[in-house]
Every structure is written in structure tokens, then in C-alpha cells.
Write a protein that holds these residues in place. Structure first.
Motif, PDB file in Angstrom:
ATOM      1  N   GLY A   5       0.793  -1.221   0.000  1.00 16.01           N
ATOM      2  CA  GLY A   5       0.000   0.000   0.000  1.00 16.01           C
ATOM      3  C   GLY A   5       0.826   1.271   0.000  1.00 16.01           C
ATOM      4  O   GLY A   5       0.285   2.359  -0.084  1.00 16.01           O
ATOM      5  N   THR A   6       2.145   1.162   0.084  1.00 12.38           N
ATOM      6  CA  THR A   6       3.017   2.320   0.061  1.00 12.38           C
ATOM      7  C   THR A   6       3.456   2.591  -1.367  1.00 12.38           C
ATOM      8  O   THR A   6       4.004   1.708  -2.021  1.00 12.38           O
ATOM      9  N   PRO A   7       3.190   3.801  -1.883  1.00 11.13           N
ATOM     10  CA  PRO A   7       3.590   4.102  -3.259  1.00 11.13           C
ATOM     11  C   PRO A   7       5.100   4.075  -3.412  1.00 11.13           C
ATOM     12  O   PRO A   7       5.838   4.396  -2.489  1.00 11.13           O
ATOM     13  N   SER A   8       5.556   3.690  -4.587  1.00 17.34           N
ATOM     14  CA  SER A   8       6.995   3.621  -4.850  1.00 17.34           C
ATOM     15  C   SER A   8       7.573   4.967  -5.247  1.00 17.34           C
ATOM     16  O   SER A   8       8.782   5.136  -5.310  1.00 17.34           O
ATOM     17  N   GLU A   9       6.709   5.928  -5.525  1.00 19.04           N
ATOM     18  CA  GLU A   9       7.168   7.282  -5.851  1.00 19.04           C
ATOM     19  C   GLU A   9       6.195   8.284  -5.255  1.00 19.04           C
ATOM     20  O   GLU A   9       5.080   7.930  -4.866  1.00 19.04           O
ATOM     21  N   PRO A  10       6.588   9.556  -5.161  1.00 12.57           N
ATOM     22  CA  PRO A  10       5.720  10.573  -4.551  1.00 12.57           C
ATOM     23  C   PRO A  10       4.367  10.666  -5.260  1.00 12.57           C
ATOM     24  O   PRO A  10       4.257  10.453  -6.463  1.00 12.57           O
ATOM     25  N   VAL A  11       3.334  10.983  -4.478  1.00 15.56           N
ATOM     26  CA  VAL A  11       1.980  11.065  -5.012  1.00 15.56           C
ATOM     27  C   VAL A  11       1.454  12.499  -4.949  1.00 15.56           C
ATOM     28  O   VAL A  11       1.926  13.315  -4.157  1.00 15.56           O
ATOM     29  N   ASP A  12       0.477  12.783  -5.794  1.00 18.07           N
ATOM     30  CA  ASP A  12      -0.267  14.031  -5.750  1.00 18.07           C
ATOM     31  C   ASP A  12      -1.509  13.772  -4.900  1.00 18.07           C
ATOM     32  O   ASP A  12      -2.226  12.802  -5.140  1.00 18.07           O
ATOM     33  N   LEU A  13      -1.754  14.621  -3.911  1.00 12.27           N
ATOM     34  CA  LEU A  13      -2.914  14.460  -3.048  1.00 12.27           C
ATOM     35  C   LEU A  13      -3.966  15.515  -3.382  1.00 12.27           C
ATOM     36  O   LEU A  13      -3.633  16.646  -3.738  1.00 12.27           O
ATOM     37  N   ARG A  14      -5.224  15.127  -3.222  1.00  9.15           N
ATOM     38  CA  ARG A  14      -6.350  16.045  -3.414  1.00  9.15           C
ATOM     39  C   ARG A  14      -7.174  16.047  -2.137  1.00  9.15           C
ATOM     40  O   ARG A  14      -7.517  14.992  -1.605  1.00  9.15           O
TER      41      ARG A  14
END
Length: 136
Positions: A5-14
Motif C-alpha cells: 500500500g506504500t507508493p513507490s514514488e511521490p503522489v499528488d494528493l487532493r
């Protein structure tokens, strides 16, 4: 290796909010930008989506039902039981209690009660609205 469940790269949050007040949105963006700067390996941006207050809960539940849920959202206290029991919210307790830099015990238990189910904590109150009894 990343945890499940941990993304492998940075995410964009809304994040959905019901304010359109430019000074409040600027403050939220300032806080978000600081978080991104301190955690670039986790988050690349935070975008705030304003939904008018009178349509807020209906719009939010429509987004959830349509598979377009925001990553973060304000939720009115009056709808806490429905959201907590819906299964749409993530249990935050493990992340908060597991963070050595965060003092979970600083949270006032009565402020959390609306957002708990069993051992789970499904929302984090960022303010405690005052309630008052008026004399007649």
C-alpha cells in the motif's frame, strides 16, 4: 522494499474543503507546501478542491460512490457515524501511534470519540468546535 500500500514514488494528493475563502486556502496551501518540502519522497503536491458547503456532503458521497474519492476531506461532525461505519475511511490510529515524532497521547479522547469504531480511529479532528448551552 516498500510496505504493501506504500507508493513507490511521490503522489499528488487532493483534499476537498468547503471554504472558498482565499486567506484560508492560502494558509492550507502554505501548510501543504511545507509538508511536501519536508516529505518529497512521499508527496509531490497537495491540491485543494472547494465544494460549496450546502452541497458538500452530497458531493463527497457522490465522489466516493463514483470511485473518485479525494485523498483527504473535511467531514462534518454531524455525519461522523455514517462516514465511520461506511468503510470508506482509513484507520489512522496505527500511523499516528507508530510515529515516534508524534505524541498520540496529546489528543483529547473526547475529541476523538465521534471518529472511533472499536480500536480504529477514522478521522483526525483538527479543531474542537465549542458547544454552549444558552440561558432562557
Amino acid at each position: 522494499m516498500d510496505e504493501p500500500g506504500t507508493p513507490s514514488e511521490p503522489v499528488d494528493l487532493r483534499m476537498t474543503v468547503w471554504t472558498a475563502d482565499e486567506s484560508q486556502l492560502a494558509l492550507f496551501q502554505e501548510i501543504a507546501d511545507e509538508y511536501v518540502a519536508q516529505n518529497p519522497e512521499l508527496v509531490s503536491s497537495v491540491t485543494f478542491e472547494t465544494i460549496p458547503f450546502e452541497d458538500y456532503t452530497t458531493s463527497l458521497t457522490t465522489q466516493l460512490a463514483g470511485g473518485n474519492a479525494p485523498d483527504l476531506a473535511w467531514i462534518l461532525e454531524s455525519y461522523a457515524p455514517e462516514f465511520v461505519s461506511s468503510g470508506a475511511l482509513v484507520d489512522l490510529r496505527p500511523a499516528l501511534e507508530g510515529n515516534e515524532e508524534y505524541d498520540f497521547d496529546d489528543l483529547v479522547p473526547s475529541a476523538l470519540s465521534l471518529w472511533e469504531d472499536g480500536d480504529g480511529l477514522y478521522a483526525y479532528p483538527f479543531s474542537n468546535s465549542p458547544f454552549a448551552a444558552l440561558r432562557r
